[in-house]
Design a protein around this motif. Structure first.
Motif, PDB file in Angstrom:
ATOM      1  N   PHE A 122      62.104  31.810  35.674  1.00  0.00           N
ATOM      2  CA  PHE A 122      61.749  31.364  34.333  1.00  0.00           C
ATOM      3  C   PHE A 122      60.462  32.042  33.900  1.00  0.00           C
ATOM      4  O   PHE A 122      59.651  32.454  34.728  1.00  0.00           O
ATOM      5  N   ASP A 123      60.239  32.134  32.588  1.00  0.00           N
ATOM      6  CA  ASP A 123      58.974  32.683  32.092  1.00  0.00           C
ATOM      7  C   ASP A 123      57.816  31.800  32.517  1.00  0.00           C
ATOM      8  O   ASP A 123      56.775  32.273  32.954  1.00  0.00           O
ATOM      9  N   GLY A 124      57.962  30.509  32.375  1.00  0.00           N
ATOM     10  CA  GLY A 124      56.924  29.558  32.759  1.00  0.00           C
ATOM     11  C   GLY A 124      57.552  28.377  33.452  1.00  0.00           C
ATOM     12  O   GLY A 124      58.757  28.133  33.338  1.00  0.00           O
ATOM     13  N   PHE A 125      56.732  27.653  34.170  1.00  0.00           N
ATOM     14  CA  PHE A 125      57.234  26.523  34.942  1.00  0.00           C
ATOM     15  C   PHE A 125      56.206  25.411  34.854  1.00  0.00           C
ATOM     16  O   PHE A 125      55.016  25.645  35.048  1.00  0.00           O
ATOM     17  N   ILE A 126      56.640  24.201  34.532  1.00  0.00           N
ATOM     18  CA  ILE A 126      55.757  23.040  34.479  1.00  0.00           C
ATOM     19  C   ILE A 126      56.194  22.084  35.578  1.00  0.00           C
ATOM     20  O   ILE A 126      57.354  21.674  35.627  1.00  0.00           O
ATOM     21  N   ILE A 127      55.268  21.740  36.461  1.00  0.00           N
ATOM     22  CA  ILE A 127      55.533  20.819  37.553  1.00  0.00           C
ATOM     23  C   ILE A 127      54.805  19.520  37.237  1.00  0.00           C
ATOM     24  O   ILE A 127      53.598  19.526  37.006  1.00  0.00           O
ATOM     25  N   THR A 128      55.547  18.415  37.195  1.00  0.00           N
ATOM     26  CA  THR A 128      54.934  17.134  36.865  1.00  0.00           C
ATOM     27  C   THR A 128      54.924  16.200  38.062  1.00  0.00           C
ATOM     28  O   THR A 128      55.828  16.229  38.900  1.00  0.00           O
ATOM     29  N   GLU A 129      53.883  15.415  38.130  1.00  0.00           N
ATOM     30  CA  GLU A 129      53.756  14.374  39.150  1.00  0.00           C
ATOM     31  C   GLU A 129      53.557  13.072  38.402  1.00  0.00           C
ATOM     32  O   GLU A 129      52.576  12.913  37.676  1.00  0.00           O
ATOM     33  N   VAL A 179      52.297  28.896  35.559  1.00  0.00           N
ATOM     34  CA  VAL A 179      52.677  27.590  36.097  1.00  0.00           C
ATOM     35  C   VAL A 179      51.650  26.580  35.608  1.00  0.00           C
ATOM     36  O   VAL A 179      50.449  26.860  35.597  1.00  0.00           O
ATOM     37  N   MET A 180      52.119  25.398  35.230  1.00  0.00           N
ATOM     38  CA  MET A 180      51.218  24.321  34.835  1.00  0.00           C
ATOM     39  C   MET A 180      51.556  23.092  35.676  1.00  0.00           C
ATOM     40  O   MET A 180      52.718  22.717  35.785  1.00  0.00           O
ATOM     41  N   LEU A 181      50.545  22.492  36.280  1.00  0.00           N
ATOM     42  CA  LEU A 181      50.710  21.237  37.002  1.00  0.00           C
ATOM     43  C   LEU A 181      50.242  20.116  36.086  1.00  0.00           C
ATOM     44  O   LEU A 181      49.121  20.155  35.583  1.00  0.00           O
ATOM     45  N   VAL A 182      51.082  19.112  35.893  1.00  0.00           N
ATOM     46  CA  VAL A 182      50.735  17.951  35.083  1.00  0.00           C
ATOM     47  C   VAL A 182      50.713  16.750  36.020  1.00  0.00           C
ATOM     48  O   VAL A 182      51.732  16.413  36.619  1.00  0.00           O
ATOM     49  N   ARG A 183      49.521  16.138  36.125  1.00  0.00           N
ATOM     50  CA  ARG A 183      49.338  15.033  37.074  1.00  0.00           C
ATOM     51  C   ARG A 183      48.631  13.871  36.388  1.00  0.00           C
ATOM     52  O   ARG A 183      47.885  14.067  35.434  1.00  0.00           O
ATOM     53  N   PRO A 184      48.831  12.655  36.890  1.00  0.00           N
ATOM     54  CA  PRO A 184      48.123  11.501  36.310  1.00  0.00           C
ATOM     55  C   PRO A 184      46.612  11.701  36.410  1.00  0.00           C
ATOM     56  O   PRO A 184      46.118  12.318  37.347  1.00  0.00           O
TER      57      PRO A 184
END
Length: 85
Positions: A30-37, A72-77
């Motif tokens: 993918f062009d970009g990837f967002i990983i969420t927690e 890549v973007m990590l999204v975390r609480p």
């Protein structure tokens, strides 16, 4: 000028978004990837885990991160500490 930019934006092709688990992303790109927690789901990594579980979680994260061509973007609480493990 603003009206023509608005018109061009309205006519732009929509960009597809895929939503999947990290294991399902293996072998894809993918062009970009967002990983969420999520706040109420298992953490991405936890220092209290056994070494084998930590190693498996790190491999899974590496698979997900390697799917991105550009970013890549990590999204975390906001109430969790640093990502360690």
């Amino acid at each position: 000028m603003l009206a023509s930019e608005t018109l061009e934006a309205a006519q732009a092709e929509p960009v597809a978004v895929s939503l999947m688990s990290m294991p399902k992303s293996k072998g894809k790109e993918f062009d970009g990837f967002i990983i969420t927690e999520g706040q109420y789901s298992a953490p991405l990594l936890n220092p209290a885990w056994s070494p084998s579980r930590t190693q498996a979680a790190r491999r899974l994260l590496r698979v997900a991160i390697a799917r991105a061509r550009y970013g890549v973007m990590l999204v975390r609480p906001s109430n969790v500490g640093p990502l360690t493990g």
